[in-house]
Design a protein around this motif. Structure first.
Motif, PDB file in Angstrom:
ATOM      1  N   ILE A  55      -9.355 -35.655  32.250  1.00  0.00           N
ATOM      2  CA  ILE A  55     -10.273 -34.575  32.619  1.00  0.00           C
ATOM      3  C   ILE A  55     -11.243 -34.293  31.483  1.00  0.00           C
ATOM      4  CG2 ILE A  55     -10.452 -32.127  33.199  1.00  0.00           C
ATOM      5  CD1 ILE A  55      -7.748 -32.307  34.557  1.00  0.00           C
ATOM      6  N   THR A  56     -10.711 -34.212  30.266  1.00  0.00           N
ATOM      7  CA  THR A  56     -11.503 -33.744  29.119  1.00  0.00           C
ATOM      8  C   THR A  56     -12.570 -34.751  28.696  1.00  0.00           C
ATOM      9  OG1 THR A  56      -9.579 -32.512  28.337  1.00  0.00           O
ATOM     10  CG2 THR A  56     -11.353 -32.885  26.759  1.00  0.00           C
ATOM     11  N   VAL A  57     -12.232 -36.031  28.665  1.00  0.00           N
ATOM     12  CA  VAL A  57     -13.162 -37.031  28.118  1.00  0.00           C
ATOM     13  C   VAL A  57     -14.456 -37.130  28.926  1.00  0.00           C
ATOM     14  CG1 VAL A  57     -13.486 -39.488  27.677  1.00  0.00           C
ATOM     15  CG2 VAL A  57     -11.403 -38.346  26.896  1.00  0.00           C
ATOM     16  N   PRO A  58     -14.419 -37.355  30.250  1.00  0.00           N
ATOM     17  CA  PRO A  58     -15.692 -37.417  30.973  1.00  0.00           C
ATOM     18  C   PRO A  58     -16.443 -36.096  30.978  1.00  0.00           C
ATOM     19  CG  PRO A  58     -13.848 -37.493  32.504  1.00  0.00           C
ATOM     20  CD  PRO A  58     -13.276 -37.649  31.138  1.00  0.00           C
ATOM     21  N   ALA A  84     -19.257 -31.102  47.533  1.00  0.00           N
ATOM     22  CA  ALA A  84     -19.028 -32.095  48.580  1.00  0.00           C
ATOM     23  C   ALA A  84     -18.134 -33.235  48.072  1.00  0.00           C
ATOM     24  CB  ALA A  84     -20.362 -32.644  49.077  1.00  0.00           C
ATOM     25  N   VAL A  85     -18.403 -33.692  46.851  1.00  0.00           N
ATOM     26  CA  VAL A  85     -17.573 -34.755  46.275  1.00  0.00           C
ATOM     27  C   VAL A  85     -16.130 -34.282  46.112  1.00  0.00           C
ATOM     28  CG1 VAL A  85     -17.172 -36.123  44.187  1.00  0.00           C
ATOM     29  CG2 VAL A  85     -19.485 -35.926  45.128  1.00  0.00           C
ATOM     30  N   MET A  86     -15.957 -33.049  45.604  1.00  0.00           N
ATOM     31  CA  MET A  86     -14.602 -32.550  45.385  1.00  0.00           C
ATOM     32  C   MET A  86     -13.889 -32.276  46.701  1.00  0.00           C
ATOM     33  SD  MET A  86     -13.830 -32.719  42.283  1.00  0.00           S
ATOM     34  CE  MET A  86     -12.233 -31.953  42.583  1.00  0.00           C
ATOM     35  N   GLY A 116     -12.996 -34.238  36.001  1.00  0.00           N
ATOM     36  CA  GLY A 116     -13.734 -34.135  34.750  1.00  0.00           C
ATOM     37  C   GLY A 116     -15.184 -34.552  34.899  1.00  0.00           C
ATOM     38  N   THR A 117     -15.425 -35.588  35.689  1.00  0.00           N
ATOM     39  CA  THR A 117     -16.803 -36.059  35.887  1.00  0.00           C
ATOM     40  C   THR A 117     -17.627 -35.033  36.660  1.00  0.00           C
ATOM     41  OG1 THR A 117     -16.039 -38.359  35.867  1.00  0.00           O
ATOM     42  CG2 THR A 117     -18.203 -37.923  36.838  1.00  0.00           C
ATOM     43  N   VAL A 118     -17.064 -34.500  37.736  1.00  0.00           N
ATOM     44  CA  VAL A 118     -17.788 -33.491  38.508  1.00  0.00           C
ATOM     45  C   VAL A 118     -18.028 -32.238  37.661  1.00  0.00           C
ATOM     46  CG1 VAL A 118     -17.660 -31.959  40.506  1.00  0.00           C
ATOM     47  CG2 VAL A 118     -16.969 -34.347  40.724  1.00  0.00           C
ATOM     48  N   ASP A 119     -17.027 -31.846  36.861  1.00  0.00           N
ATOM     49  CA  ASP A 119     -17.183 -30.682  35.984  1.00  0.00           C
ATOM     50  C   ASP A 119     -18.376 -30.827  35.044  1.00  0.00           C
ATOM     51  OD1 ASP A 119     -15.121 -29.247  37.027  1.00  0.00           O
ATOM     52  OD2 ASP A 119     -13.740 -29.538  35.350  1.00  0.00           O
ATOM     53  N   ALA A 120     -18.590 -32.044  34.549  1.00  0.00           N
ATOM     54  CA  ALA A 120     -19.684 -32.266  33.602  1.00  0.00           C
ATOM     55  C   ALA A 120     -21.036 -31.904  34.200  1.00  0.00           C
ATOM     56  CB  ALA A 120     -19.682 -33.728  33.137  1.00  0.00           C
ATOM     57  N   PHE A 121     -21.193 -32.077  35.499  1.00  0.00           N
ATOM     58  CA  PHE A 121     -22.448 -31.735  36.169  1.00  0.00           C
ATOM     59  C   PHE A 121     -22.413 -30.325  36.749  1.00  0.00           C
ATOM     60  CE2 PHE A 121     -22.224 -36.288  35.966  1.00  0.00           C
ATOM     61  CZ  PHE A 121     -23.529 -36.687  35.735  1.00  0.00           C
ATOM     62  N   ALA A 125     -24.599 -26.246  35.780  1.00  0.00           N
ATOM     63  CA  ALA A 125     -25.331 -25.693  36.918  1.00  0.00           C
ATOM     64  C   ALA A 125     -24.804 -24.316  37.291  1.00  0.00           C
ATOM     65  CB  ALA A 125     -25.234 -26.644  38.111  1.00  0.00           C
ATOM     66  N   SER A 126     -23.474 -24.184  37.421  1.00  0.00           N
ATOM     67  CA  SER A 126     -22.906 -22.893  37.804  1.00  0.00           C
ATOM     68  C   SER A 126     -23.093 -21.858  36.700  1.00  0.00           C
ATOM     69  CB  SER A 126     -21.425 -23.047  38.147  1.00  0.00           C
ATOM     70  OG  SER A 126     -20.680 -23.471  37.016  1.00  0.00           O
TER      71      SER A 126
END
Length: 407
Positions: A55-58, A84-86, A116-121, A125-126
């Motif tokens: 989770i942390t790395v991406p 949508a992805v999640m 982790g990848t979705v969190d990065a974007f 935004a949020s």
């Protein structure tokens, strides 16, 4: 002649609607996070650490790019895509482990990497949405309400995750999280910030620079602006010295004193109660006139609580110390957040939030490792007192910094 005080203006309805949906998402995420950690712990400590790392790395590696994407294409559009992805990912996870089938380690790691990848974007935004939905004079109250909601999700997420795992296993927790993403999607479809961008925006020179160039421009802006630079440095100091106290050092102190797990939970609960109390007060009454002074006062208050926690021989003193620490943490977060978000140009909101996330993540990762090693070598008291010293020094440095003191 008598005068009456004007009522405090209400927070905008679109913001409250978005916050309600975001709260549902946070609670679902916290429950799934517990379920993933529980499933991974069945493979041993190394496997559990691998899932957390996935989770942390991406999240850390891609967050600056995520901020640039949100600023170019619009925060709401990035959040819709992320939800949508999640939604698809959590439904797929629930189906993969339905019927009592155990989750293989590779599936847990893959799910963590997607998160982790979705969190990065999603996080940049949020993080910018309150500024997009709330007038500047109501921003401190709006962010305090969000802080209270986030803390509530942390408190309730683990117990809810435990209930869901007991009732339906990992599949149950994943299905519940999928439901929460469906709620967030419906809410986002109804909430539209004023002046929302409908496609790639910005001058042609920005488009030619590419997303990596725009991410670099966000870093240059944050480091070049005196107020933002000072706020980011203060955030790093707080993340490195304040956040590990309750999550890492509190349990180590409890074990050193021979306290039961329930007592250690009370120490953690005291910190959460302090944060919630301050966040609720600021959401109701508003913050201090000078946000920089409020953030500095929060760090100084937290340092006193950390000292009490470190030197307490009994549970009552430890809970008192953790509560004071939580009050200081709440003061800091509720005043620094509006300072950073309000000081960022409208064109760079998500990129500045990405910098904030990056600074917090890097500082926390480095400090937890070092503090853990120091605790192994000397016991938990010394690193806890060191955290108190760094926290107090950061608060005093903030008061001595003109850009923060006058903000």
């Amino acid at each position: 002649m008598t005068t009456t005080a004007l009522p405090r203006p209400y927070l905008p309805r679109p913001y409250l609607l978005w916050l309600t949906g975001a709260q549902a998402g946070l609670l679902g995420d916290a429950a799934l996070g517990f379920a993933l950690g529980w499933a991974a712990s069945g493979y041993g400590g190394g496997a559990a650490g691998l899932v957390l790392t996935a989770i942390t790395v991406p999240r850390t590696a891609l967050v600056l790019l995520g901020g640039a994407v949100a600023d170019r294409f619009g925060a709401r559009r990035v959040m819709l895509a992320g939800d949508a992805v999640m939604l698809a990912a959590t439904v797929a996870l629930a189906l993969a482990v339905a019927g009592g089938r155990g989750a293989p380690l590779w599936l847990l790691v893959a799910a963590a990497a997607v998160i982790g990848t979705v969190d990065a974007f999603y996080l940049p935004a949020s993080g910018s949405m309150p500024r997009r939905l709330v007038p500047a004079d109501r921003l401190p109250r709006a962010l305090a309400l969000r802080q209270a909601g986030g803390q509530s999700a942390v408190l309730l997420g683990a117990p809810l995750g435990g209930l869901l795992v007991a009732a339906g296993g990992l599949a149950g927790a994943a299905a519940a999280d999928a439901l929460s993403f469906g709620v967030v999607l419906l809410v986002l479809l109804r909430v539209r910030p004023e002046g929302e961008r409908t496609g790639p925006v910005g001058p042609a020179s920005a488009a030619r620079a590419g997303l990596l160039g725009e991410a670099a421009a966000g870093v240059r802006l944050a480091l070049g602006d005196p107020l933002l630079r000072a706020a980011l440095l203060l955030t790093g100091a707080a993340a490195g010295a304040l956040l590990p106290v309750v999550s890492l050092l509190g349990p180590l102190l409890a074990r050193a004193h021979g306290w039961a797990a329930g007592t250690a939970g009370l120490v953690t609960g005291g910190q959460a109660a302090g944060v919630l109390a301050v966040a609720a007060l600021v959401a109701w009454r508003g913050g201090l006139p000078r946000a920089g002074v409020g953030a500095a006062a929060g760090l100084c208050t937290a340092s006193v609580g950390i000292v009490l926690l470190a030197l307490s021989a009994g549970p009552v003193g430890a809970v008192t110390g953790s509560t004071v620490t939580g009050v200081g943490s709440g003061l800091f977060a509720c005043h620094l957040g509006p300072l950073v978000l309000g000081g960022a140009p409208a064109s760079h909101l998500s990129r500045v939030q990405a910098m904030l996330t990056l600074v917090q993540s890097l500082a926390l990762v480095l400090s937890i490792g070092l503090l853990g090693l120091l605790a192994d070598a000397t016991g938990a008291t010394l690193p806890t007192l060191l955290c108190a010293l760094v926290t107090a020094a950061a608060g005093l440095a903030a008061l001595a910094t003109p850009a923060l003191r006058r903000a």
